[in-house]
Each structure stands twice: as C-alpha cells, then as structure tokens.
Write a protein that holds these residues in place. Sequence first.
Motif, PDB file in Angstrom:
ATOM      1  N   TYR A  13      -3.982  17.064  -2.011  1.00 29.80           N
ATOM      2  CA  TYR A  13      -4.666  15.774  -2.104  1.00 29.80           C
ATOM      3  C   TYR A  13      -3.715  14.610  -1.823  1.00 29.80           C
ATOM      4  O   TYR A  13      -2.598  14.577  -2.311  1.00 29.80           O
ATOM      5  CB  TYR A  13      -5.286  15.581  -3.494  1.00 29.80           C
ATOM      6  CG  TYR A  13      -6.351  16.594  -3.821  1.00 29.80           C
ATOM      7  CD1 TYR A  13      -7.617  16.464  -3.294  1.00 29.80           C
ATOM      8  CD2 TYR A  13      -6.055  17.671  -4.650  1.00 29.80           C
ATOM      9  CE1 TYR A  13      -8.594  17.401  -3.586  1.00 29.80           C
ATOM     10  CE2 TYR A  13      -7.014  18.606  -4.948  1.00 29.80           C
ATOM     11  CZ  TYR A  13      -8.291  18.473  -4.413  1.00 29.80           C
ATOM     12  OH  TYR A  13      -9.247  19.403  -4.707  1.00 29.80           O
ATOM     13  N   VAL A  14      -4.197  13.669  -1.040  1.00 28.76           N
ATOM     14  CA  VAL A  14      -3.476  12.426  -0.789  1.00 28.76           C
ATOM     15  C   VAL A  14      -4.275  11.311  -1.446  1.00 28.76           C
ATOM     16  O   VAL A  14      -5.454  11.117  -1.146  1.00 28.76           O
ATOM     17  CB  VAL A  14      -3.327  12.156   0.731  1.00 28.76           C
ATOM     18  CG1 VAL A  14      -2.668  10.812   0.961  1.00 28.76           C
ATOM     19  CG2 VAL A  14      -2.563  13.273   1.398  1.00 28.76           C
ATOM     20  N   THR A  15      -3.609  10.582  -2.349  1.00 26.06           N
ATOM     21  CA  THR A  15      -4.286   9.534  -3.099  1.00 26.06           C
ATOM     22  C   THR A  15      -3.696   8.172  -2.737  1.00 26.06           C
ATOM     23  O   THR A  15      -2.508   7.938  -2.958  1.00 26.06           O
ATOM     24  CB  THR A  15      -4.115   9.765  -4.617  1.00 26.06           C
ATOM     25  OG1 THR A  15      -4.517  11.091  -4.930  1.00 26.06           O
ATOM     26  CG2 THR A  15      -4.927   8.776  -5.413  1.00 26.06           C
ATOM     27  N   PRO A  16      -4.514   7.262  -2.169  1.00 32.50           N
ATOM     28  CA  PRO A  16      -4.003   5.917  -1.862  1.00 32.50           C
ATOM     29  C   PRO A  16      -3.850   5.092  -3.144  1.00 32.50           C
ATOM     30  O   PRO A  16      -4.582   5.289  -4.105  1.00 32.50           O
ATOM     31  CB  PRO A  16      -5.062   5.327  -0.941  1.00 32.50           C
ATOM     32  CG  PRO A  16      -6.296   6.094  -1.221  1.00 32.50           C
ATOM     33  CD  PRO A  16      -5.882   7.447  -1.731  1.00 32.50           C
ATOM     34  N   SER A  17      -2.898   4.166  -3.128  1.00 32.59           N
ATOM     35  CA  SER A  17      -2.661   3.323  -4.286  1.00 32.59           C
ATOM     36  C   SER A  17      -1.947   2.045  -3.831  1.00 32.59           C
ATOM     37  O   SER A  17      -1.767   1.829  -2.631  1.00 32.59           O
ATOM     38  CB  SER A  17      -1.806   4.080  -5.307  1.00 32.59           C
ATOM     39  OG  SER A  17      -1.713   3.337  -6.499  1.00 32.59           O
ATOM     40  N   ASN A  62       0.847  -1.191   0.000  1.00 32.89           N
ATOM     41  CA  ASN A  62       0.000   0.000   0.000  1.00 32.89           C
ATOM     42  C   ASN A  62       0.883   1.241   0.000  1.00 32.89           C
ATOM     43  O   ASN A  62       1.782   1.367   0.830  1.00 32.89           O
ATOM     44  CB  ASN A  62      -0.920   0.014   1.228  1.00 32.89           C
ATOM     45  CG  ASN A  62      -1.924  -1.122   1.180  1.00 32.89           C
ATOM     46  OD1 ASN A  62      -2.440  -1.448   0.112  1.00 32.89           O
ATOM     47  ND2 ASN A  62      -2.185  -1.737   2.317  1.00 32.89           N
ATOM     48  N   GLY A  88       0.107   1.934  -8.783  1.00 30.94           N
ATOM     49  CA  GLY A  88      -1.157   2.526  -9.214  1.00 30.94           C
ATOM     50  C   GLY A  88      -1.444   2.137 -10.650  1.00 30.94           C
ATOM     51  O   GLY A  88      -1.400   0.986 -11.021  1.00 30.94           O
ATOM     52  N   TYR A 103       0.937   5.736  -1.255  1.00 34.31           N
ATOM     53  CA  TYR A 103       0.102   6.908  -1.518  1.00 34.31           C
ATOM     54  C   TYR A 103       0.932   7.950  -2.251  1.00 34.31           C
ATOM     55  O   TYR A 103       2.156   7.911  -2.267  1.00 34.31           O
ATOM     56  CB  TYR A 103      -0.462   7.483  -0.213  1.00 34.31           C
ATOM     57  CG  TYR A 103       0.599   8.012   0.721  1.00 34.31           C
ATOM     58  CD1 TYR A 103       1.018   9.335   0.652  1.00 34.31           C
ATOM     59  CD2 TYR A 103       1.197   7.180   1.665  1.00 34.31           C
ATOM     60  CE1 TYR A 103       2.004   9.818   1.495  1.00 34.31           C
ATOM     61  CE2 TYR A 103       2.173   7.654   2.520  1.00 34.31           C
ATOM     62  CZ  TYR A 103       2.565   8.976   2.426  1.00 34.31           C
ATOM     63  OH  TYR A 103       3.541   9.455   3.255  1.00 34.31           O
ATOM     64  N   SER A 104       0.234   8.871  -2.900  1.00 31.85           N
ATOM     65  CA  SER A 104       0.917   9.989  -3.546  1.00 31.85           C
ATOM     66  C   SER A 104       0.280  11.289  -3.063  1.00 31.85           C
ATOM     67  O   SER A 104      -0.893  11.325  -2.695  1.00 31.85           O
ATOM     68  CB  SER A 104       0.824   9.876  -5.073  1.00 31.85           C
ATOM     69  OG  SER A 104      -0.523   9.927  -5.484  1.00 31.85           O
ATOM     70  N   ILE A 105       1.082  12.338  -3.054  1.00 34.69           N
ATOM     71  CA  ILE A 105       0.611  13.656  -2.616  1.00 34.69           C
ATOM     72  C   ILE A 105       0.697  14.598  -3.802  1.00 34.69           C
ATOM     73  O   ILE A 105       1.750  14.750  -4.418  1.00 34.69           O
ATOM     74  CB  ILE A 105       1.459  14.188  -1.444  1.00 34.69           C
ATOM     75  CG1 ILE A 105       1.358  13.229  -0.259  1.00 34.69           C
ATOM     76  CG2 ILE A 105       1.016  15.592  -1.056  1.00 34.69           C
ATOM     77  CD1 ILE A 105       2.272  13.581   0.892  1.00 34.69           C
ATOM     78  N   SER A 106      -0.421  15.217  -4.126  1.00 35.61           N
ATOM     79  CA  SER A 106      -0.480  16.190  -5.214  1.00 35.61           C
ATOM     80  C   SER A 106      -1.189  17.432  -4.684  1.00 35.61           C
ATOM     81  O   SER A 106      -2.405  17.418  -4.471  1.00 35.61           O
ATOM     82  CB  SER A 106      -1.231  15.591  -6.406  1.00 35.61           C
ATOM     83  OG  SER A 106      -1.391  16.546  -7.410  1.00 35.61           O
TER      84      SER A 106
END
Length: 194
Positions: free
Chosen positions: A85-89, A77, A135, A79-82
């Motif tokens: 926004y934090v997006t799990p992947s 698991n 992702g 995540y990315s930070i943009s």
Amino acid sequence: MKYLIFVSFLFILPWISQAQFAISPNISVSVPTGVLGIVMKRSPCLKLEFVEDFDNKWRRRHMGSITYFIPRRDTFNIYSISGTYVTPSTQTFNLFVDLFYGYGIDYRIMQFKDFKLYAGLGVLGGLTIRDYRAGGYSEFQVLYNMGASGRTGLEFSFKNQAVFIELSRNYYFNSEKAIIDYNNIGAGIRFLIP
C-alpha cells in the motif's frame, strides 16, 4: 546546557587575560544544501565570535551561531509505503533552528596594506531543534550534532576595528534523520578589546 556554558567559559577565559582579542558580530545568509536544501530555503544566521589578532600568520577563534531555517513551502506532499500500500500524506515544519558553538583556526594567506585574505577550519558542536508534522504524526526534537567548517574571507583593518566578508561551509555528522549541511555568506565588523 549548563555544561556547554561552563565549557565555553573555560575556552574563552584564557583570551580575556590576553593583550588583544576581538568581538565579532556577523550577519549572514545560510544556503542549505543536500537533504536540507530540498525543504529549506536561504535563511538568516547570526554569529558571534571571539577572535585573536593574527600572530604572524595564524589566529584562533571561538564562535557561536543561530540559524532560523525557513521552509520552501507551507506543506509538502509525501507518501508512505506499507507492504503493498502507498498512502499519500503531507508534512509541515513549524520550527527548524540550528545552534552551534565551535573552535577554529585561521591562516592569513596574504596581506596588502590593511587588507588580509585568510582561510580557516573549525570543529562544531550544537543542537538542531525542530518541530514538524507528517500525516497524523507530530514530533518535537532536540538533536545533538558534531561537525566541521571551512571558511575563507577578506578583512580590512582600521584602528581598533575591522570589517570583513566571509564565506563558510558547515557540514554536520548527524544522525540519519538530521543531516544538515549549508553554506554561509556573511559580513561583519570586529571590535578590538585592548
């Protein structure tokens, strides 16, 4: 690749004309540390070495190895930070192989009858081949690397063979994406070529 084979042949050619050297297969376990140790577990490694006999207290060696790293989990698991926004992947590794060729020297620390305790240093160059998915993004990479190794071992000689146990530490000075460092614990046999 042809260039690497040609250079390897040039390094080994002077040994073929010498009176004695040994071929040494070595089966070991690679124990990843650092960044690699987080995602990979202990993995099998196969080495093949061309080793001189100790001349006084020193000897040279050429070595090649292949390590097939095994991920600790099927899926990680992440995540990315943009911006805000934090997006799990998730991330998966389909292939992670380390190939290297190296040159080194060993120093015989002590000898008691047919037992030899030694330590050595080497320089390494090779490839890291990996195929992974993070992702919706997947990538197949072949990364070139340079590194160094240190080792210590105990060898028992008899007639034209020797058996040995060896511990080594490999550290690569790679690009930021492919930092690889690991310990090897292995055993093998040396066959003297007269």
